[in-house]
Design a protein around this motif. Structure first.
Motif, PDB file in Angstrom:
ATOM      1  N   ASP A 131       0.798  -1.122   0.183  1.00  0.00           N
ATOM      2  CA  ASP A 131       0.128   0.018  -0.130  1.00  0.00           C
ATOM      3  C   ASP A 131       0.863   1.280   0.131  1.00  0.00           C
ATOM      4  O   ASP A 131       0.689   2.237  -0.663  1.00  0.00           O
ATOM      5  CB  ASP A 131      -0.821  -0.103   1.261  1.00  0.00           C
ATOM      6  N   SER A 132       1.977   1.110   0.726  1.00  0.00           N
ATOM      7  CA  SER A 132       2.944   2.383   0.782  1.00  0.00           C
ATOM      8  C   SER A 132       3.505   2.556  -0.484  1.00  0.00           C
ATOM      9  O   SER A 132       3.418   3.885  -1.027  1.00  0.00           O
ATOM     10  CB  SER A 132       3.905   2.132   1.933  1.00  0.00           C
ATOM     11  N   LEU A 133       3.879   1.541  -1.000  1.00  0.00           N
ATOM     12  CA  LEU A 133       4.572   1.808  -2.599  1.00  0.00           C
ATOM     13  C   LEU A 133       3.367   2.148  -3.486  1.00  0.00           C
ATOM     14  O   LEU A 133       3.910   3.172  -4.507  1.00  0.00           O
ATOM     15  CB  LEU A 133       5.221   0.555  -2.755  1.00  0.00           C
ATOM     16  N   LEU A 134       2.373   1.570  -3.468  1.00  0.00           N
ATOM     17  CA  LEU A 134       1.431   2.191  -4.457  1.00  0.00           C
ATOM     18  C   LEU A 134       0.959   3.546  -4.441  1.00  0.00           C
ATOM     19  O   LEU A 134       0.645   4.394  -5.193  1.00  0.00           O
ATOM     20  CB  LEU A 134       0.009   1.279  -4.322  1.00  0.00           C
ATOM     21  N   GLU A 135       0.786   4.200  -2.936  1.00  0.00           N
ATOM     22  CA  GLU A 135       0.547   5.493  -2.536  1.00  0.00           C
ATOM     23  C   GLU A 135       1.750   6.409  -2.890  1.00  0.00           C
ATOM     24  O   GLU A 135       1.545   7.571  -3.643  1.00  0.00           O
ATOM     25  CB  GLU A 135       0.085   5.419  -1.165  1.00  0.00           C
ATOM     26  N   GLY A 136       2.800   6.024  -2.447  1.00  0.00           N
ATOM     27  CA  GLY A 136       4.020   6.751  -2.822  1.00  0.00           C
ATOM     28  C   GLY A 136       4.233   6.750  -4.317  1.00  0.00           C
ATOM     29  O   GLY A 136       4.815   8.018  -4.703  1.00  0.00           O
ATOM     30  N   GLU A 137       4.052   5.984  -5.243  1.00  0.00           N
ATOM     31  CA  GLU A 137       4.560   6.068  -6.708  1.00  0.00           C
ATOM     32  C   GLU A 137       3.531   7.111  -7.310  1.00  0.00           C
ATOM     33  O   GLU A 137       3.822   7.825  -8.011  1.00  0.00           O
ATOM     34  CB  GLU A 137       3.873   4.490  -7.025  1.00  0.00           C
ATOM     35  N   LYS A 138       2.296   6.994  -6.615  1.00  0.00           N
ATOM     36  CA  LYS A 138       1.233   8.158  -7.347  1.00  0.00           C
ATOM     37  C   LYS A 138       1.990   9.480  -6.939  1.00  0.00           C
ATOM     38  O   LYS A 138       1.801  10.393  -8.092  1.00  0.00           O
ATOM     39  CB  LYS A 138      -0.197   8.127  -6.666  1.00  0.00           C
ATOM     40  N   GLN A 139       2.551   9.840  -6.140  1.00  0.00           N
ATOM     41  CA  GLN A 139       3.177  11.201  -5.884  1.00  0.00           C
ATOM     42  C   GLN A 139       4.524  11.440  -6.290  1.00  0.00           C
ATOM     43  O   GLN A 139       4.746  12.454  -6.934  1.00  0.00           O
ATOM     44  CB  GLN A 139       3.108  11.445  -4.393  1.00  0.00           C
ATOM     45  N   HIS A 140       5.401  10.390  -6.188  1.00  0.00           N
ATOM     46  CA  HIS A 140       6.725  10.518  -6.435  1.00  0.00           C
ATOM     47  C   HIS A 140       7.396   9.655  -7.262  1.00  0.00           C
ATOM     48  O   HIS A 140       8.431   9.946  -7.813  1.00  0.00           O
ATOM     49  CB  HIS A 140       7.688  10.259  -5.198  1.00  0.00           C
ATOM     50  N   GLY A 141       6.529   8.739  -7.848  1.00  0.00           N
ATOM     51  CA  GLY A 141       7.253   7.853  -8.644  1.00  0.00           C
ATOM     52  C   GLY A 141       7.641   6.576  -8.010  1.00  0.00           C
ATOM     53  O   GLY A 141       7.858   6.665  -6.564  1.00  0.00           O
ATOM     54  N   PHE A 142       7.847   5.298  -8.753  1.00  0.00           N
ATOM     55  CA  PHE A 142       8.045   4.179  -8.081  1.00  0.00           C
ATOM     56  C   PHE A 142       9.314   4.102  -7.421  1.00  0.00           C
ATOM     57  O   PHE A 142       9.572   3.639  -6.271  1.00  0.00           O
ATOM     58  CB  PHE A 142       8.092   2.993  -9.121  1.00  0.00           C
ATOM     59  N   LEU A 143      10.476   4.722  -8.093  1.00  0.00           N
ATOM     60  CA  LEU A 143      11.913   4.440  -7.549  1.00  0.00           C
ATOM     61  C   LEU A 143      11.997   5.460  -6.243  1.00  0.00           C
ATOM     62  O   LEU A 143      12.510   4.918  -5.109  1.00  0.00           O
ATOM     63  CB  LEU A 143      12.944   5.087  -8.325  1.00  0.00           C
ATOM     64  N   VAL A 144      11.384   6.599  -6.118  1.00  0.00           N
ATOM     65  CA  VAL A 144      11.450   7.404  -5.102  1.00  0.00           C
ATOM     66  C   VAL A 144      10.648   6.927  -3.924  1.00  0.00           C
ATOM     67  O   VAL A 144      11.044   6.791  -2.579  1.00  0.00           O
ATOM     68  CB  VAL A 144      10.884   8.802  -5.221  1.00  0.00           C
ATOM     69  N   MET A 148      11.811   5.835  -0.081  1.00  0.00           N
ATOM     70  CA  MET A 148      11.247   5.985   1.025  1.00  0.00           C
ATOM     71  C   MET A 148      10.867   5.082   1.889  1.00  0.00           C
ATOM     72  O   MET A 148      10.943   5.092   3.042  1.00  0.00           O
ATOM     73  CB  MET A 148      10.189   7.007   0.746  1.00  0.00           C
ATOM     74  N   ALA A 149      10.302   4.172   1.419  1.00  0.00           N
ATOM     75  CA  ALA A 149       9.893   2.959   2.027  1.00  0.00           C
ATOM     76  C   ALA A 149      11.046   2.207   2.851  1.00  0.00           C
ATOM     77  O   ALA A 149      10.816   1.717   4.047  1.00  0.00           O
ATOM     78  CB  ALA A 149       9.104   1.924   1.382  1.00  0.00           C
ATOM     79  N   LEU A 150      12.083   2.083   2.017  1.00  0.00           N
ATOM     80  CA  LEU A 150      13.335   1.437   2.747  1.00  0.00           C
ATOM     81  C   LEU A 150      13.799   2.572   3.825  1.00  0.00           C
ATOM     82  O   LEU A 150      14.218   1.691   5.019  1.00  0.00           O
ATOM     83  CB  LEU A 150      14.551   0.974   1.642  1.00  0.00           C
ATOM     84  N   ALA A 151      13.983   3.648   3.576  1.00  0.00           N
ATOM     85  CA  ALA A 151      14.436   4.401   4.419  1.00  0.00           C
ATOM     86  C   ALA A 151      13.463   4.290   5.722  1.00  0.00           C
ATOM     87  O   ALA A 151      13.954   4.302   6.964  1.00  0.00           O
ATOM     88  CB  ALA A 151      14.403   5.790   4.163  1.00  0.00           C
ATOM     89  N   ALA A 152      12.236   4.402   5.648  1.00  0.00           N
ATOM     90  CA  ALA A 152      11.171   4.238   6.825  1.00  0.00           C
ATOM     91  C   ALA A 152      11.396   3.092   7.705  1.00  0.00           C
ATOM     92  O   ALA A 152      11.505   2.745   8.842  1.00  0.00           O
ATOM     93  CB  ALA A 152       9.895   4.499   6.177  1.00  0.00           C
ATOM     94  N   ALA A 157      13.164   4.727  14.495  1.00  0.00           N
ATOM     95  CA  ALA A 157      11.759   4.628  15.215  1.00  0.00           C
ATOM     96  C   ALA A 157      10.925   3.002  15.195  1.00  0.00           C
ATOM     97  O   ALA A 157      10.285   2.589  15.747  1.00  0.00           O
ATOM     98  CB  ALA A 157      10.552   5.697  14.685  1.00  0.00           C
ATOM     99  N   SER A 158      11.167   2.580  13.999  1.00  0.00           N
ATOM    100  CA  SER A 158      11.142   1.105  13.659  1.00  0.00           C
ATOM    101  C   SER A 158      11.846  -0.221  14.077  1.00  0.00           C
ATOM    102  O   SER A 158      11.479  -1.219  13.984  1.00  0.00           O
ATOM    103  CB  SER A 158      10.798   0.828  12.043  1.00  0.00           C
ATOM    104  N   VAL A 159      13.112   0.328  14.820  1.00  0.00           N
ATOM    105  CA  VAL A 159      14.016  -0.821  15.244  1.00  0.00           C
ATOM    106  C   VAL A 159      13.943  -0.646  16.681  1.00  0.00           C
ATOM    107  O   VAL A 159      13.977   0.315  17.257  1.00  0.00           O
ATOM    108  CB  VAL A 159      15.146  -0.443  14.596  1.00  0.00           C
ATOM    109  N   GLU A 160      13.849  -1.899  17.403  1.00  0.00           N
ATOM    110  CA  GLU A 160      13.946  -2.201  18.564  1.00  0.00           C
ATOM    111  C   GLU A 160      15.267  -2.540  19.247  1.00  0.00           C
ATOM    112  O   GLU A 160      16.015  -3.281  18.333  1.00  0.00           O
ATOM    113  CB  GLU A 160      12.951  -2.846  19.501  1.00  0.00           C
ATOM    114  N   SER A 161      15.888  -2.066  20.128  1.00  0.00           N
ATOM    115  CA  SER A 161      17.143  -2.784  20.577  1.00  0.00           C
ATOM    116  C   SER A 161      16.980  -2.745  22.108  1.00  0.00           C
ATOM    117  O   SER A 161      16.413  -2.174  22.858  1.00  0.00           O
ATOM    118  CB  SER A 161      18.517  -1.679  20.287  1.00  0.00           C
TER     119      SER A 161
END
Length: 187
Positions: A131-144, A148-152, A157-161
């Motif tokens: 869902d994130s990739l489809l939504e982001g693709e509409k605004q920024h294109g698939f590569l961007v 963004m998804a890989l960076a998030a 915030a998403s990694v616990e230690s």
């Protein structure tokens, strides 16, 4: 000289009668614009750059004139090239796109859809990443959107230690101390 006479005699008299009234400089400019508008000029430039690089490699003794064999499958390479082409198009890099398409062998009229790209990467529709990739693709294109998804995904915030301390004499398997785990727990 000879090219001008040939072009003037064979193509311009039948396809553009006004060319008879053009000077050689005007005809040259008209021909240049026509080739540029149809994308032929960029394709020729790309082909010449490719040939020049190949000839330079040969003359420098690098051996084979064939490009190195990619370690990825041809489908993977097609998908990657499509993603790059879509990015160049979305970002408005028209010149880079015109050079990239013929070099990569990508047909600009048949780029993969975002759904096809996700299917190739085995990212299923019920997942948040899909869902994130489809939504982001509409605004920024698939590569961007992918970046963004890989960076998030890798953000703090998403990694616990948690710090883990073990007890024992080192002769057997390590056992975490429950008390130490609770004290050192990161929330």
């Amino acid at each position: 000289g000879a090219l001008f006479k040939f072009v003037h005699k064979h193509s311009c008299t039948t396809s553009c009668p006004m060319a008879l009234d053009m000077s050689s400089e005007e005809l040259r400019a008209h021909l240049f614009r026509s080739l540029q508008e149809r994308g032929v000029l960029d394709s020729l430039k790309s082909h010449l750059r490719n040939r020049l690089a190949t000839e330079l490699q040969k003359s420098l003794g690098s051996g084979s004139s064939a490009p190195p064999t990619p370690v990825t499958s041809s489908m993977t390479l097609q998908v990657a090239n499509n993603i790059v082409a879509e990015h160049l198009k979305k970002a408005g890099y028209e010149y880079s796109l015109s050079v990239f398409l013929p070099e990569a062998g990508v047909d600009s009229g048949r780029l993969f859809s975002p759904g096809e790209l996700l299917q190739f990467m085995k990212i299923a529709p019920p997942s948040p990443l899909h869902d994130s990739l489809l939504e982001g693709e509409k605004q920024h294109g698939f590569l961007v959107a992918m970046v963004m998804a890989l960076a998030a995904h890798g953000s703090p915030a998403s990694v616990e230690s948690a710090a883990v301390q073990t007890e024992g004499d080192g002769s057997g398997p390590a056992r975490p101390s429950v008390g130490k785990l609770q004290q050192n727990r990161v929330c």
